[in-house]
Design an enzyme around this catalytic site. Structure first.
Site, PDB file in Angstrom:
ATOM      1  N   TYR A   1      43.421  33.005  37.132  1.00  0.00           N
ATOM      2  CA  TYR A   1      43.055  33.353  38.519  1.00  0.00           C
ATOM      3  C   TYR A   1      43.746  32.340  39.442  1.00  0.00           C
ATOM      4  O   TYR A   1      43.101  31.680  40.251  1.00  0.00           O
ATOM      5  CB  TYR A   1      41.534  33.338  38.720  1.00  0.00           C
ATOM      6  CG  TYR A   1      40.781  34.110  37.668  1.00  0.00           C
ATOM      7  CD1 TYR A   1      40.526  35.469  37.850  1.00  0.00           C
ATOM      8  CD2 TYR A   1      40.353  33.508  36.488  1.00  0.00           C
ATOM      9  CE1 TYR A   1      39.865  36.200  36.874  1.00  0.00           C
ATOM     10  CE2 TYR A   1      39.693  34.233  35.516  1.00  0.00           C
ATOM     11  CZ  TYR A   1      39.443  35.577  35.707  1.00  0.00           C
ATOM     12  OH  TYR A   1      38.790  36.290  34.741  1.00  0.00           O
TER      13      TYR A   1
ATOM     14  N   CYS B   1      32.696  29.893  42.228  1.00  0.00           N
ATOM     15  CA  CYS B   1      32.173  30.110  43.584  1.00  0.00           C
ATOM     16  C   CYS B   1      30.885  30.916  43.526  1.00  0.00           C
ATOM     17  O   CYS B   1      30.409  31.385  44.554  1.00  0.00           O
ATOM     18  CB  CYS B   1      33.216  30.795  44.465  1.00  0.00           C
ATOM     19  SG  CYS B   1      33.726  32.390  43.827  1.00  0.00           S
TER      20      CYS B   1
HETATM   21  N1  SAH Z   1      42.880  29.156  41.981  1.00  0.00           N
HETATM   22  C1  SAH Z   1      43.296  29.763  43.219  1.00  0.00           C
HETATM   23  C2  SAH Z   1      42.670  31.121  43.500  1.00  0.00           C
HETATM   24  C3  SAH Z   1      41.193  31.270  43.238  1.00  0.00           C
HETATM   25  S1  SAH Z   1      40.450  32.710  43.930  1.00  0.00           S
HETATM   26  C4  SAH Z   1      43.026  28.824  44.366  1.00  0.00           C
HETATM   27  O1  SAH Z   1      42.288  27.856  44.224  1.00  0.00           O
HETATM   28  O2  SAH Z   1      43.586  29.043  45.447  1.00  0.00           O
HETATM   29  C5  SAH Z   1      40.473  33.860  42.654  1.00  0.00           C
HETATM   30  C6  SAH Z   1      41.783  34.579  42.456  1.00  0.00           C
HETATM   31  O3  SAH Z   1      41.588  35.506  41.375  1.00  0.00           O
HETATM   32  C7  SAH Z   1      42.283  35.417  43.633  1.00  0.00           C
HETATM   33  O4  SAH Z   1      43.599  35.035  43.933  1.00  0.00           O
HETATM   34  C8  SAH Z   1      42.232  36.868  43.114  1.00  0.00           C
HETATM   35  O5  SAH Z   1      43.287  37.661  43.617  1.00  0.00           O
HETATM   36  C9  SAH Z   1      42.359  36.670  41.631  1.00  0.00           C
HETATM   37  N2  SAH Z   1      41.799  37.723  40.754  1.00  0.00           N
HETATM   38  C10 SAH Z   1      40.761  38.543  40.981  1.00  0.00           C
HETATM   39  N3  SAH Z   1      40.506  39.302  39.914  1.00  0.00           N
HETATM   40  C11 SAH Z   1      41.398  38.964  38.958  1.00  0.00           C
HETATM   41  C12 SAH Z   1      41.644  39.390  37.616  1.00  0.00           C
HETATM   42  N4  SAH Z   1      40.882  40.321  37.051  1.00  0.00           N
HETATM   43  N5  SAH Z   1      42.641  38.808  36.925  1.00  0.00           N
HETATM   44  C13 SAH Z   1      43.412  37.837  37.496  1.00  0.00           C
HETATM   45  N6  SAH Z   1      43.237  37.409  38.761  1.00  0.00           N
HETATM   46  C14 SAH Z   1      42.246  37.947  39.493  1.00  0.00           C
END
Ligand code: SAH
Length: 457
Positions: free
Chosen positions: A315, A411
């Site tokens: 993610y 979160c």
């Molecule tokens: N680590 C990063 C983003 C965290 S937010 C930071 O700190 O900025 C979570 C992220 O997960 C988002 O960018 C969202 O687009 C992504 N996401 C949501 N569902 C997902 C999935 N099933 N597989 C991979 N990424 C996903």
């Protein structure tokens, strides 16, 4: 229908016993919970019942007879009602305690009392911290207005000082509103699904000061779009990018899947812990830059990298955690579902001269299966999932990948605790207390970092 102990429109005196996870006071009438906005534990209230469903009710305060010692006395209730700052009536130290207790209670319910929770690390100045605002736009008395919807209702409240946003964002919003009025662009009408502007989204780099404005429209057509964008840029020198995003659906999702650059650059730049990031309109970027830096530092310390490790950043968004760990690791792999975010991540690696980070566009649940089949053996997995937490497939494949260490940035404490239950039953233990960080002051959101290690060698 079952008789409820209270009826709609009844007035009664109650004493608030608890605070719900959403920040509402809870009073019990014959075991029946009554949720009350702007009411804190130990306060005696004259309450008016607004709604009485079978198992719980909602009430509002008519009169408060005493103040809780935790009450922030100079708070303004408009913010509470609109739901921008539902904890604003709670003193900041009490907000920090409330967040720690949220996690403790969930652990207790899951019989995980052995896991400790540290005190929440808060902000020195817990206001005006948001680097992004997504503001709904409606017509009020024939005039385009920016504002907010009241909680649990569809009532639109015009508003100009958003309290928790970067104050410059509030100013740019005023300028954008003035330009939209000047060009007579109509706001969206939800009931008729007509009109043009649905939301104004503004992002501002905390360090760079660069501003991106995105006008979310119902229609593909935005009359005089380019002139309008240029006008915004000429009023606000710091606006470097103006987009139109098209969202034609009847939905409460804010952004649609298509956008058009109206003027300026395609991305804004900012930094976190000295690492540079280019950010596209639909890429996720943490909204509280100062606290995010602390979280990433904590993650890096927990990872204890020596330069030999393979790290997965699941993610990963635009690669913020990946790139903050890459310099001390052998190889980092990031996975993220939003294609634009991965494009940003790759560009960000180049921007920072990082060559040992590889990024994949995929759902984590798919990519973890692929990595497991390919026999990848990461030393460390960092999770930073959205509110729904980790999918079963991700958890199961994590056991196959068998990292020595897992760093879980969460979160949502409810899904965190659910996932910790799985991991602690399957060969991992939590090392040290869970560390909450106040990423969203004045709101009920709880962010935290948990470190786990594999028990079997
Ligand atoms: N680590 C990063 C983003 C965290 S937010 C930071 O700190 O900025 C979570 C992220 O997960 C988002 O960018 C969202 O687009 C992504 N996401 C949501 N569902 C997902 C999935 N099933 N597989 C991979 N990424 C996903």
């Amino acid at each position: 229908m079952k008789n409820t102990p209270v009826q709609k429109n009844q007035e009664l005196e109650v004493t608030v016993e608890d605070l719900s996870y959403q920040g509402r006071g809870v009073a019990k009438v014959d075991h029946y919970p009554l949720f009350i906005d702007d009411a804190l534990p130990s306060e005696k209230i004259l309450a008016h019942v607004m709604k009485a469903s079978r198992n719980y009710g909602f009430a509002k305060v008519i009169k408060r007879y005493n103040d809780s010692p935790d009450r922030q006395l100079d708070s303004e209730s408009a913010y509470l009602q609109t739901g921008i700052a539902p904890l604003q009536h709670l003193k900041y130290e009490a907000q920090l305690r409330f967040k720690q207790q949220q996690i403790e209670e969930l652990l207790h319910k899951a019989h995980l009392d052995q896991i400790a929770v540290a005190s929440t690390r808060g902000m020195a100045e817990p206001l005006h911290y948001r680097n992004k605002a997504q503001i709904p736009v409606r017509m009020v008395n024939g005039q385009l207005e920016t504002g907010f919807f009241r909680q649990r209702s569809h009532q639109f409240v015009p508003m100009h000082d958003f309290l928790i946003q970067d104050p410059r964002i509030d100013q740019v919003l005023e300028a954008v509103q003035a330009v939209l009025r000047e060009f007579e662009v109509p706001a969206y009408n939800e009931r008729q699904h007509s009109g043009v502007i649905r939301h104004i989204v503004i992002r501002r780099g905390h360090y760079s000061g660069q501003v991106m404005v995105t006008l979310v429209t119902r229609s593909r057509k935005l009359p005089a779009g380019t002139q309008l964008a240029q006008q915004i840029m000429s009023h606000c020198q710091d606006v470097v990018s103006v987009y139109q995003n098209i969202n034609a659906d009847k939905t409460n999702v804010i952004m649609g899947k298509q956008e058009k650059l109206l003027a300026g650059k395609p991305q804004i730049e900012d930094q976190l812990n000295g690492i540079k990031f280019a950010i596209s309109p639909r890429s996720f970027f943490q909204v509280n830059s100062l606290q995010t830096e602390k979280i990433y530092q904590y993650v890096a310390e927990a990872a204890q990298l020596s330069g030999k490790e393979t790290v997965i950043d699941a993610y990963c968004g635009i690669g913020t955690i990946s790139l903050s760990l890459a310099k001390k690791a052998k190889q980092v792999y990031g996975v993220e579902i939003v294609a634009d975010a991965i494009k940003d991540a790759k560009q960000n690696a180049v921007l920072n001269g990082i060559t040992n980070a590889e990024f994949k566009v995929a759902a984590a649940e798919e990519q973890f299966g692929k990595w497991a089949s390919a026999g990848l053996k990461p030393d460390i997995v960092v999770f930073d999932p959205p509110r729904k937490g980790l999918e079963t497939k991700v958890l199961e494949n994590t056991l196959t990948l068998a990292p020595k260490k897992i760093v879980y940035v969460s979160c949502n404490p409810a899904t965190l605790v659910r996932d910790l239950q799985f991991l602690t039953e399957n060969g991992y233990q939590v090392t040290g207390p869970i560390q909450p960080f106040d990423q969203f002051p004045q709101t009920n959101h709880v962010e935290s970092v948990t470190v786990l290690e594999r028990t079997e060698k």
